[in-house]
Scaffold this active site. Sequence first.
Site, PDB file in Angstrom:
ATOM      1  N   HIS A  82       4.215   1.948   8.875  1.00 60.99           N
ATOM      2  CA  HIS A  82       4.691   2.362   7.559  1.00 60.99           C
ATOM      3  C   HIS A  82       5.367   3.721   7.672  1.00 60.99           C
ATOM      4  O   HIS A  82       4.874   4.609   8.350  1.00 60.99           O
ATOM      5  CB  HIS A  82       3.529   2.456   6.571  1.00 60.99           C
ATOM      6  CG  HIS A  82       3.974   2.322   5.140  1.00 60.99           C
ATOM      7  ND1 HIS A  82       4.102   1.091   4.513  1.00 60.99           N
ATOM      8  CD2 HIS A  82       4.328   3.245   4.232  1.00 60.99           C
ATOM      9  CE1 HIS A  82       4.505   1.277   3.273  1.00 60.99           C
ATOM     10  NE2 HIS A  82       4.662   2.575   3.071  1.00 60.99           N
ATOM     11  N   ASP A 161      -1.132   0.133  -6.706  1.00 59.23           N
ATOM     12  CA  ASP A 161      -0.049   0.888  -6.073  1.00 59.23           C
ATOM     13  C   ASP A 161       1.303   0.358  -6.527  1.00 59.23           C
ATOM     14  O   ASP A 161       2.224   1.132  -6.763  1.00 59.23           O
ATOM     15  CB  ASP A 161      -0.144   0.853  -4.543  1.00 59.23           C
ATOM     16  CG  ASP A 161       1.054   1.584  -3.929  1.00 59.23           C
ATOM     17  OD1 ASP A 161       1.213   2.784  -4.229  1.00 59.23           O
ATOM     18  OD2 ASP A 161       1.854   0.956  -3.220  1.00 59.23           O
ATOM     19  N   ARG A 168       6.272   6.247 -10.381  1.00 61.75           N
ATOM     20  CA  ARG A 168       6.544   7.503  -9.662  1.00 61.75           C
ATOM     21  C   ARG A 168       8.027   7.627  -9.333  1.00 61.75           C
ATOM     22  O   ARG A 168       8.597   8.719  -9.378  1.00 61.75           O
ATOM     23  CB  ARG A 168       5.709   7.566  -8.381  1.00 61.75           C
ATOM     24  CG  ARG A 168       4.230   7.841  -8.637  1.00 61.75           C
ATOM     25  CD  ARG A 168       3.416   7.643  -7.372  1.00 61.75           C
ATOM     26  NE  ARG A 168       3.873   8.489  -6.296  1.00 61.75           N
ATOM     27  CZ  ARG A 168       3.911   8.121  -5.014  1.00 61.75           C
ATOM     28  NH1 ARG A 168       3.505   6.911  -4.643  1.00 61.75           N
ATOM     29  NH2 ARG A 168       4.327   8.942  -4.092  1.00 61.75           N
ATOM     30  N   SER A 183      -0.919   5.862  -1.667  1.00 65.14           N
ATOM     31  CA  SER A 183       0.009   4.731  -1.806  1.00 65.14           C
ATOM     32  C   SER A 183       0.150   4.005  -0.456  1.00 65.14           C
ATOM     33  O   SER A 183       0.022   2.784  -0.368  1.00 65.14           O
ATOM     34  CB  SER A 183       1.370   5.264  -2.280  1.00 65.14           C
ATOM     35  OG  SER A 183       2.375   4.322  -2.118  1.00 65.14           O
ATOM     36  N   LYS A 187      -2.109   0.248   0.630  1.00 60.35           N
ATOM     37  CA  LYS A 187      -1.387  -0.976   1.032  1.00 60.35           C
ATOM     38  C   LYS A 187      -1.806  -1.409   2.425  1.00 60.35           C
ATOM     39  O   LYS A 187      -1.974  -2.586   2.704  1.00 60.35           O
ATOM     40  CB  LYS A 187       0.119  -0.713   1.057  1.00 60.35           C
ATOM     41  CG  LYS A 187       0.785  -0.731  -0.283  1.00 60.35           C
ATOM     42  CD  LYS A 187       2.299  -0.806  -0.142  1.00 60.35           C
ATOM     43  CE  LYS A 187       2.937   0.518   0.210  1.00 60.35           C
ATOM     44  NZ  LYS A 187       3.177   1.409  -0.897  1.00 60.35           N
TER      45      LYS A 187
HETATM   46  N1  URA Z   1       5.788   4.945   1.022  1.00 61.15           N
HETATM   47  C1  URA Z   1       4.860   4.439   0.167  1.00 61.15           C
HETATM   48  O1  URA Z   1       4.449   3.295   0.303  1.00 61.15           O
HETATM   49  N2  URA Z   1       4.417   5.221  -0.806  1.00 61.15           N
HETATM   50  C2  URA Z   1       4.822   6.486  -0.990  1.00 61.15           C
HETATM   51  O2  URA Z   1       4.363   7.139  -1.891  1.00 61.15           O
HETATM   52  C3  URA Z   1       5.793   7.011  -0.120  1.00 61.15           C
HETATM   53  C4  URA Z   1       6.264   6.215   0.891  1.00 61.15           C
END
Ligand code: URA
Length: 436
Positions: A82, A161, A168, A183, A187
């Site tokens: 990620h 999220d 956001r 966040s 995930k």
């Molecule tokens: N990637 C995400 O999944 N969430 C964030 O807040 C920033 C980057």
Amino acid sequence: MRAVDVIIKKRDKGNLTNEEIRFFIAGITEGTIPDYQVSAWAMAVLLNGMTDQETTDLTLAMADSGETLDLSSIAPVVVDKHSTGGVGDKTTLVVGPIVAACGLPVGKMSGRGLDFSGGTLDKMEAIPGYRVNLSQAEFLSQLKSLGFVLTGQSADLAPADGKLYALRDVTGTVPSLPLIASSVMSKKIAAGAHAIVLDVKVGNGAFMKNLDDARRLAELMVAIGKLSGREVIAVLSDMNQPLGQAVGNALELKEAIETLNGEGPADFLEHCLSIASYMLLLGKKANSLESARKLAEDALNSKSALEKFRQLVIAQGGDVSFVDNPEKLPAAENQLVVNAEQSGYLTQVHAQTIGETAVDLGAGRAKKGDTIDQGVGILVHANVGDYLAKGDPLFTIFSKSSNDSEKAKARLLDTLKWSETKVDPLPLFYEVIGKV
Ligand code: URA
């Protein structure tokens, strides 16, 4: 408990209890707390921060807002990666296929564009028919059969999220360490991968502008991952200039496909091979970074990674002819090449401004639910450290109108800084947090 009291407590710099956080996240998930209260709370968190304990509680509450997948029946190790968000960051589209082609299953839940940073789902949707809303059952079955899934948050997985992320994006509440950490990690925990490589971006085109903040974010995410029994490392990578050349959804997808075909920009390719190597090492497909790198290069050179990407697109309902003929992907008709108005070495190619310019061209959202334009964006033809002669191409702007192009041109030229003397290129990576 009332939502307004939780907002007031955070507004007044109080520390929220696990019970208050769980109450708030349940309200987001069930839709009983309206968007305006969620936005006010997110702003209070952005302004006043959270302790590590609050951030951990928030992450686990968001991970528990839906199902948490158990992938142990799929494979002994499933890997995920990620990015914390950057400009021109289409790494997942190349790294996922490489690692999956090496026989290490990749189960990836991605996001949409966030503020000035692009989102993998928006890029993949440039392929007609490609589904980003797989159910939990579909996620599991495709991970087992293909060894690769690239989808968004379904209603089943980390739904809190999904809702918070969309708010956001349009309320100025993205660059908050606790909100980013929770966040990303909610995930990752919900999607069940055993090994996770985090690409923590640092620089003007990232949400963490300096190395200290990026390091803190990385350390916290690694610690939360460990707490949940996952193998996690974080790589701090540069985001002061865009990664690769393409910024904008279909343009980035096209560049990713070119990279899988062996024709991508050198900086982007190097970044992808490094991240893929860490994933292969952490996922125990190799016992050294060097042998992991060799596996990744072989998957790319043999085109097995490209084939894996084709199979992914087919499995998720996309029209694979757009992968085989990327020129079919949308590209705005208005294309303006911007040339250097002077000679010299580039010392700044400001990623954030380029990302914001792409969003204003239509590549991102100004408010929740806005539709984006897949075909607009910017190709950036030069990097920091390059010498350019007057007249050399700097940017190609893809826009809906010549008026948009002219506005973008002025802004882009303004982001550049020049020097008459030689300057070093920017590094790709700074450091690695966590043990492999
Ligand atoms: N990637 C995400 O999944 N969430 C964030 O807040 C920033 C980057």
